[in-house]
Design an enzyme around this catalytic site. Structure first.
Site: not given
Lengths: 281, 228
Positions: A191, A195, A238, A242
């Site tokens: 992730c 991010h 979401r 992703c």
């Protein structure tokens, strides 16, 4: 029509408010405060159009429909969801959404919001997975998204505060942090690949940085109307998106990887007010 | 039904769990016997990924193998599952693993057709599985370079997760040392950038050698718009 719900809420909050969780605030006010406090955040300021549209956020239309569904006697057992305990007692919704995931004694495990909602719709109302009421998870027309938006709205402006008192809550949060950094899939992504830094763009989208809690509170503030998809979406949607883009394996609903990720990401926004519902690209 | 199974399997085990760990923790859907608080966070994360039915692990992956293989970490993925930059020792190990697993293309690295490379650099199609699967029979997968890099300076939509590659060949030329280096970086970049966010397009069988040659031409061919 949603105006009614909006106006009625603060009054109800003033009476029954859990002081620690903070006061209910209109989602647009929460957003405006965040924008003011973070004039340099490219992520928060990326869409002037969405900021302008926020007072008329189409997600607010789901609030009233969700409220009707919540109190309606439904399902094979013909009962409302007032008996559902989201952690603050049966039918107590104020502040419940920002204090999830949490450990539930009645099931002996940590549940995230959607897991809990589905659990109640099955156990209390008698729906099964084959019923579209629980089977259909996505889209503004789904019962799940209407209920999610109504229930989440009761926590708007309150600070994310997922409990970590139970050892399983702590374990799931910690595993979620490991999962956030766990590389895998055909592109070796975790992730943090997208991010991990502030102000980075993937094509035209400015990405939120997880360690910046003021960016991150907006990032995890779902349900949100996604302008690009013209639908209200959930936290779980979401995650699925992703994970799909990451070329990991397809993630399934009501499963503990979702719960762990949400335990961690809500914790990463701890103390910051939630925008419920939000409006996103 | 899930619930029954859990309770059935759980009952016998609750006693032992409580006795041993003094804790009532286990995950409902996993058969009942697991005390998640007795695991390290890393163990629990692996357990959640591989043992709890959270993913469609049995699905076929387009590159061959299954989605389970995708979620089972190799050495570089495991070593690079960290926040921030790797320490010197980790970086050294990762570079060594990357060198060992790098394969130069048969006959040596070469440049293909930059026009084909331009298409591949723009395309974000391919290798997605789950609720929708990319069908490589319908459409060729691409490298999605623009998601993270600027390339053609005239192109307005590009990401900034990676460095700008505008004018890449114009400043470096394209002799064989440059061509070999760029191939190593596209195919298995951890040789030079340990724990980079950039995918290993060759090593992971994400792009074919032919596709990599086209993308390299897009970067290095003097006629490519990247170098104008």
């Amino acid at each position: 029509m949603f105006k009614k719900a909006l106006l009625a809420l603060p009054v109800a909050m003033a009476v029954g408010a859990a002081a620690q969780a903070g006061e209910w605030q209109d989602p647009n006010d929460v957003l405006q405060n965040l924008l003011q406090n973070n004039p340099d955040s490219k992520y928060l300021h990326q869409s002037e159009m969405n900021i302008m549209m926020m007072p008329d956020n189409p997600a607010l239309w789901l609030v009233e429909e969700g409220e009707e569904l919540f109190y309606a006697q439904r399902g094979p057992n013909n009962v409302s969801l007032e008996g559902c305990d989201f952690g603050k007692g049966p039918g107590e919704l104020e502040g419940a959404y920002v204090e999830l995931p949490r450990y539930f004694d009645d099931v002996g495990k940590v549940m995230d919001f959607e897991m809990r909602l589905v659990h109640c719709m099955k156990e209390l109302q008698g729906f099964t997975s084959d019923d579209s009421a629980v089977g259909q998870r996505h889209g503004s027309g789904s019962d799940i998204m209407k209920l999610t938006t109504y229930i989440a709205h009761q926590s708007s402006g309150m600070a994310w505060n997922p409990p970590l008192d139970h050892p399983e809550e702590q374990a799931m949060r910690d595993a979620g942090e490991v999962l956030f950094f766990r590389r895998g899939g055909a592109m070796d992504f975790n992730c943090a690949s997208c991010h991990g830094d502030a102000g980075k763009q993937i094509r035209a989208s400015v990405l939120p940085q997880m360690r910046d809690s003021q960016e991150w509170t907006k990032a995890v503030s779902w349900p949100a109307h996604r302008a690009g998809q013209d639908n209200v979406r959930s936290q779980n949607h979401r995650i699925r998106g992703c994970v799909w883009q990451m070329r990991h394996a397809g993630i399934l609903p009501d499963t503990p990887v979702n719960t762990a990720l949400i335990s961690f990401w809500n914790d990463a926004a701890r103390g910051e007010p939630a925008i419920l519902p939000d409006l996103k690209r | 039904m899930l619930k029954k199974k859990t309770v059935g399997a759980g009952l016998a085990l609750v006693a032992s769990t409580v006795l041993i760990a003094g804790c009532d923790g286990w995950l409902g859907e996993t058969g009942g016997e697991v005390d998640i608080t007795a695991m390290s966070a890393e163990e629990l994360a692996d357990y959640l990924v591989l043992e709890t039915g959270s993913y469609r692990l049995e699905q076929e992956a387009q590159e061959g193998g299954s989605a389970r293989d995708r979620m089972t970490q190799d050495g570089i993925q495991a070593a690079c599952s960290l926040e921030g930059d790797p320490d010197a020792e980790t970086a050294g190990n990762v570079i060594a693993m990357a060198r060992e697993s790098y394969e130069a293309p048969p006959g040596g690295a070469r440049l293909g057709n930059w026009r084909r490379g331009a298409e591949l650099a723009r395309s974000g199609y391919g290798y997605r599985v789950g609720h929708r699967n990319d069908d490589h029979g319908q459409r060729e997968p691409g490298g999605n370079c623009y998601a993270c890099h600027q390339m053609d300076p005239a192109e307005e939509l590009y990401g900034t997760l990676g460095p700008s590659l505008a004018g890449y060949g114009a400043t470096r030329g394209n002799d064989s040392a440059v061509v070999n280096y760029v191939h190593q970086v596209v195919s298995n970049p951890h040789q030079y950038f340990p724990c980079t966010q950039m995918p290993r397009f060759g090593r992971n069988n994400f792009l074919t050698e032919e596709q990599i040659a086209h993308i390299m031409a897009y970067l290095l061919d003097p006629a490519s718009p990247v170098n104008q």
